[in-house]
Design an enzyme around this catalytic site. Structure first.
Site, short mmCIF file in Angstrom:
data_model
loop_
_atom_site.label_atom_id
_atom_site.label_comp_id
_atom_site.label_asym_id
_atom_site.label_seq_id
_atom_site.Cartn_x
_atom_site.Cartn_y
_atom_site.Cartn_z
N ASN A 91 47.83 55.18 44.10
CA ASN A 91 48.20 54.40 45.27
C ASN A 91 47.13 54.40 46.35
OD1 ASN A 91 50.17 53.09 47.23
ND2 ASN A 91 49.83 55.07 48.24
N TYR A 161 38.54 44.07 48.82
CA TYR A 161 39.88 44.53 48.47
C TYR A 161 40.41 43.72 47.28
CZ TYR A 161 44.82 45.74 48.90
OH TYR A 161 46.11 46.16 48.65
N ALA A 163 38.75 41.99 45.08
CA ALA A 163 37.94 42.22 43.88
C ALA A 163 38.24 43.56 43.24
CB ALA A 163 36.46 42.12 44.23
N LYS A 165 41.00 45.32 43.53
CA LYS A 165 42.35 45.34 42.98
C LYS A 165 42.41 44.57 41.66
CE LYS A 165 44.57 47.91 45.90
NZ LYS A 165 45.16 49.21 45.50
#
Length: 256
Positions: A91, A161, A163, A165
């Site tokens: 996470n 972010y 890319a 993810k």
């Protein structure tokens, strides 16, 4: 191979000091699992998370996930404190704005470096460390990655972010194929916007109205709703969902 444990599992949740991480830790604890609550720098908030968990046998594990050594220290501490690892939830993430046309090159490069280290490399390193323990334990396991809707629709102000993810989703699918013979299922969730302390300021005024309007439900998600999806993917019943990327965005973005 013995069946994947269904009760009192040993769960490591990265980035669990607040927000979605806190909701994840609480969901697993309420399920009867023992949770290692990871934090980077927010120890006080992580202690609040720990104190809020149902049951017993939970622990804190602090550490910097941006280096291989830091990730190993976190995984080792969690495994030692819990007696092993049955479930890993990746996470921990960063998401700072860096629009190309308004960001100096030095800041752009630094933003990409940070996003790659935290969002992608930490996920890859923790997955390796946890999976090797699961293989040695011989009872299978679960890895669930927290990805993002932005991996599919794009993130114009947060391109690193989006890319990273997308890379997390691809990593999860590669590991799902590789680890299936060991009884380890790997999946990802792709949340849309959900309300946390970090983004509360964005939910007021015109920006807040626009964000709420993204979903036909006329609201944003709560972290607990995302946590429920993760909890199911980590369950014994979800083995056949290995390799999936589960959209949790309230119909705000539909992909084919």
């Amino acid at each position: 191979m013995p069946p994947f444990p269904s009760t009192s599992r040993r769960v490591l949740v990265s980035g669990a000091s607040r927000g979605l991480g806190r909701a994840l830790a609480r969901a697993f604890a309420a399920n009867g699992d023992r949770v290692a609550v990871h934090f980077g720098s927010r120890r006080a908030e992580a202690e609040e998370t720990l104190a809020s968990l149902e049951g017993s046998g939970h622990l804190l594990t602090g550490g910097d996930l941006t280096t291989p050594e830091g990730a190993k220290a976190v995984a080792d501490a969690a495994a030692e404190g819990l007696g092993g690892i049955d479930v890993l939830v990746n996470n921990a993430a960063v998401n700072t704005p860096h629009p190309l046309d308004g960001t100096a090159y030095e800041d752009w490069a630094a933003a990409w470096q940070q996003h790659v280290c935290v969002n992608l490399l930490a996920t890859a390193n923790l997955s390796h460390l946890a999976a090797h323990r699961m293989i040695a334990q011989g009872t299978g396991g679960r890895i669930v990655n927290v990805g993002s809707r932005g991996a599919f629709r794009g993130e114009p102000d947060h391109p690193a972010y989006g890319a990273t993810k997308a890379a997390v989703h691809a990593l999860g699918q590669s590991l799902a194929v590789h680890l299936a013979p060991h009884g380890i299922a790997v999946a990802s969730v792709a949340p849309g916007f959900f309300a946390t302390e970090r983004v509360a300021h964005r939910l007021s005024g015109a920006e807040g109205e626009a964000i709420v309007a993204q979903s036909p439900f006329g609201r944003v998600a709560q972290p607990e709703e995302i946590a429920e999806g993760v909890l199911w993917l980590a369950s014994p019943a979800a083995e056949w969902a290995s390799g999936t990327v589960l959209d949790l965005n309230g119909a705000s973005y539909l992909r084919t």
